[in-house]
Design a protein around this motif. Structure first.
Motif, short mmCIF file in Angstrom:
data_model
loop_
_atom_site.label_atom_id
_atom_site.label_comp_id
_atom_site.label_asym_id
_atom_site.label_seq_id
_atom_site.Cartn_x
_atom_site.Cartn_y
_atom_site.Cartn_z
N UNK A 1 60.01 -61.58 42.14
CA UNK A 1 59.76 -62.44 40.92
C UNK A 1 59.77 -61.94 39.38
N UNK A 2 61.67 -61.54 39.20
CA UNK A 2 62.36 -60.76 38.90
C UNK A 2 62.17 -62.20 37.34
N UNK A 3 62.20 -63.57 37.85
CA UNK A 3 62.82 -65.06 37.27
C UNK A 3 61.97 -65.93 37.28
N UNK A 4 60.75 -65.09 37.43
CA UNK A 4 59.45 -65.72 37.35
C UNK A 4 58.16 -65.17 35.93
N UNK A 5 58.79 -64.30 35.76
CA UNK A 5 57.55 -62.68 35.53
C UNK A 5 57.62 -63.27 33.94
N UNK A 6 56.24 -63.19 33.52
CA UNK A 6 56.16 -63.35 31.67
C UNK A 6 55.64 -62.08 31.57
N UNK A 7 54.26 -61.53 32.48
CA UNK A 7 54.12 -60.12 32.00
C UNK A 7 53.88 -59.24 33.36
N UNK A 8 54.52 -58.30 32.74
CA UNK A 8 55.22 -56.92 33.83
C UNK A 8 54.06 -55.79 33.61
N UNK A 9 53.40 -54.91 34.55
CA UNK A 9 52.86 -53.53 33.99
C UNK A 9 52.75 -52.70 35.31
N UNK A 10 53.52 -51.99 34.89
CA UNK A 10 54.06 -51.19 35.86
C UNK A 10 53.27 -49.70 35.56
N UNK A 11 52.43 -49.17 36.74
CA UNK A 11 51.18 -47.73 36.17
C UNK A 11 51.74 -46.55 37.53
N UNK A 12 51.73 -45.35 36.84
CA UNK A 12 51.40 -44.01 38.29
C UNK A 12 53.20 -44.56 39.37
N UNK A 13 53.74 -44.25 38.57
CA UNK A 13 54.98 -44.89 39.77
C UNK A 13 56.87 -44.92 38.78
N UNK A 14 57.49 -44.31 40.09
CA UNK A 14 59.09 -44.42 39.54
C UNK A 14 59.63 -45.84 39.87
N UNK B 1 64.27 -62.82 32.65
CA UNK B 1 64.25 -64.27 31.64
C UNK B 1 64.01 -64.60 30.84
N UNK B 2 62.14 -64.54 31.61
CA UNK B 2 61.57 -65.01 30.91
C UNK B 2 60.19 -64.43 30.50
N UNK B 3 60.52 -62.94 30.79
CA UNK B 3 59.13 -61.44 30.53
C UNK B 3 59.16 -61.58 29.13
N UNK B 4 58.10 -61.37 28.47
CA UNK B 4 57.28 -61.47 26.88
C UNK B 4 57.16 -60.46 27.11
N UNK B 5 56.42 -59.43 27.88
CA UNK B 5 55.22 -58.74 28.39
C UNK B 5 55.94 -57.02 28.75
N UNK B 6 56.01 -55.75 28.05
CA UNK B 6 56.58 -55.45 29.27
C UNK B 6 55.95 -53.27 29.51
N UNK B 7 55.04 -53.58 30.13
CA UNK B 7 54.29 -51.90 29.58
C UNK B 7 54.42 -51.20 31.33
N UNK B 8 54.78 -49.99 29.93
CA UNK B 8 55.38 -48.84 31.78
C UNK B 8 54.38 -47.36 30.75
N UNK B 9 53.23 -47.33 32.26
CA UNK B 9 52.28 -46.01 31.42
C UNK B 9 52.80 -44.95 33.11
N UNK B 10 52.60 -44.17 32.39
CA UNK B 10 52.97 -43.11 33.43
C UNK B 10 53.38 -43.17 34.48
#
Length: 390
Positions: free
Chosen positions: A183-196, A208-217
């Motif tokens: 979904x990298x071409x359509x994602x606007x918001x992405x949150x990755x938590x407790x992962x590698x 190209x469309x991602x506006x919010x990126x969160x990396x937690x743990x």
């Protein structure tokens, strides 16, 4: 000749005196039955299907599904609307689960519901949110979910970290399947938590469309972190909370408006220790999310930075937080070597164990255009930290 139908006669006009004293004419209000007929019309159901679908997709998952019982007009709207599948709505509310069997039963029920919804809805997807521990416990199932046509053109992806679950049942951070990045071409918001996020998974991906990126743990190398940020040309909000594997964050972005960072000093992994704002013409907020952070921040170019939050003073055994603007540094809430002033900062938050009037005055001199100054005093007592607002 007057019309034979009395109702066709022109209604008499009433006189009305205005505040200025002049007299005007006012037409009688329509009869009550006419107003009732107008109010009883269902204008929403007469909207085009595309607009109804957008309305449903903006509702919570359960509320959107319930619209099917409103009328025959709404019966198929939920399936025609972009899918919102939020796992936070499928977990028990108000209960602290501590029993292993209860946790397993909840997980099984959530996984069954997610599978059933994805098999029922034709797509496309708007939001998909599941607990991050499923990446570790059900990797094959998660991969199947992410490959479902119901999630095509997904806009929001959230592997949320359930802190309670992680506390009660420890699990090793796992990598998301490669299907998460289809979904990298359509994602606007992405949150990755407790992962590698290993280098091989992140390399070459473009958002190209991602506006919010969160990396937690999240475990991620410094190279992959910078590559990921560079691959987001319209990124506006960046959150790095308790993530590790990198020591320095360099920001050169024309679109970033907000940055929030928080580090964990207890983890035996490389931790964020340095932030360099090289060129951020749109940056408005720089926030620190943990009380004690041994970090050095060097701001080279951020002309629109208006909100600045500072961690608490350093404690024994840890380096203090330092924020530098040119040759002037703020350390332990004190301005050191004031050779210039920063006029763009309007909101400043300070946490300190030993604030005094001279320190406050120096901060106000260094930020002469301050509109709001928040001060929180921390008092150490019996190894506990008590926060008192001023």
């Amino acid at each position: 000749m007057e019309p034979s139908d009395p109702s066709a006669k022109r209604r008499p006009k009433k006189l009305m005196v205005t505040h200025a004293g002049s007299i005007t004419h006012r037409q009688d209000a329509p009869p009550p039955d006419a107003r009732g007929e107008e109010e009883g019309i269902d204008h929403i159901s007469s909207l085009p299907d595309a607009i109804l679908g957008d309305i449903v997709s903006l509702l919570s998952m359960k509320e959107g599904a319930r619209t099917q019982i409103l009328s025959s007009r709404w019966r198929h709207t939920w399936r025609a609307a972009p899918l919102v599948l939020d796992g936070t709505e499928l977990t028990p509310k108000g209960l602290l689960r501590t029993d292993e069997m209860d946790l397993a039963a909840d997980d099984k029920a959530l996984a069954s519901t997610v599978s059933r919804i994805l098999s029922t809805h034709p797509g496309p997807g708007r939001r998909f949110c599941i607990p991050a521990h499923h990446l570790f416990e059900r990797p094959t199932t998660v991969d199947t979910w992410l490959r479902s046509p119901a999630l095509d053109n997904l806009q929001e992806l959230d592997f949320w970290d359930d802190g309670i679950y992680g506390f009660l049942r420890q699990f090793a951070p796992a990598s998301p399947p490669a299907s998460a990045f289809r979904f990298s071409g359509t994602l606007c918001v992405a949150t990755f938590g407790k992962c590698q996020l290993p280098d091989c998974l992140v390399e070459g991906i473009h958002f190209p469309n991602l506006k919010q990126l969160a990396l937690e743990y999240v475990s991620i190398s410094e190279h992959s972190l910078h590559a990921m940020i560079s691959s987001c040309p319209v990124l506006e909000c960046l959150l790095l909370r308790l993530s590790f594997g990198f020591g320095c964050l360099r920001i050169s972005s024309s679109s970033l408006k907000s940055i929030g960072v928080g580090t964990n000093r207890y983890r035996n992994q490389p931790q964020l220790r340095e932030i360099i704002i090289v060129d951020a013409p749109s940056l408005e907020r720089l926030l620190f999310l943990e009380s004690y952070m041994s970090i050095y921040v060097f701001v080279i170019a951020a002309p629109k930075l208006e909100t600045l939050g500072s961690p608490t003073d350093g404690i024994d055994g840890l380096d203090p937080c330092r924020i530098a603007f040119g040759t002037t540094t703020i350390q332990d809430s004190q301005v050191i070597n004031m050779t210039t002033v920063v006029r763009n900062v309007k909101i400043l938050a300070v946490k300190s164990r030993h604030i005094n009037l001279d320190m406050v005055l120096d901060l106000m001199k260094f930020f002469p255009c301050l509109e709001k100054l928040y001060i929180k005093v921390t008092v150490l007592h019996y190894n506990l930290v008590v926060f008192q607002g001023i």
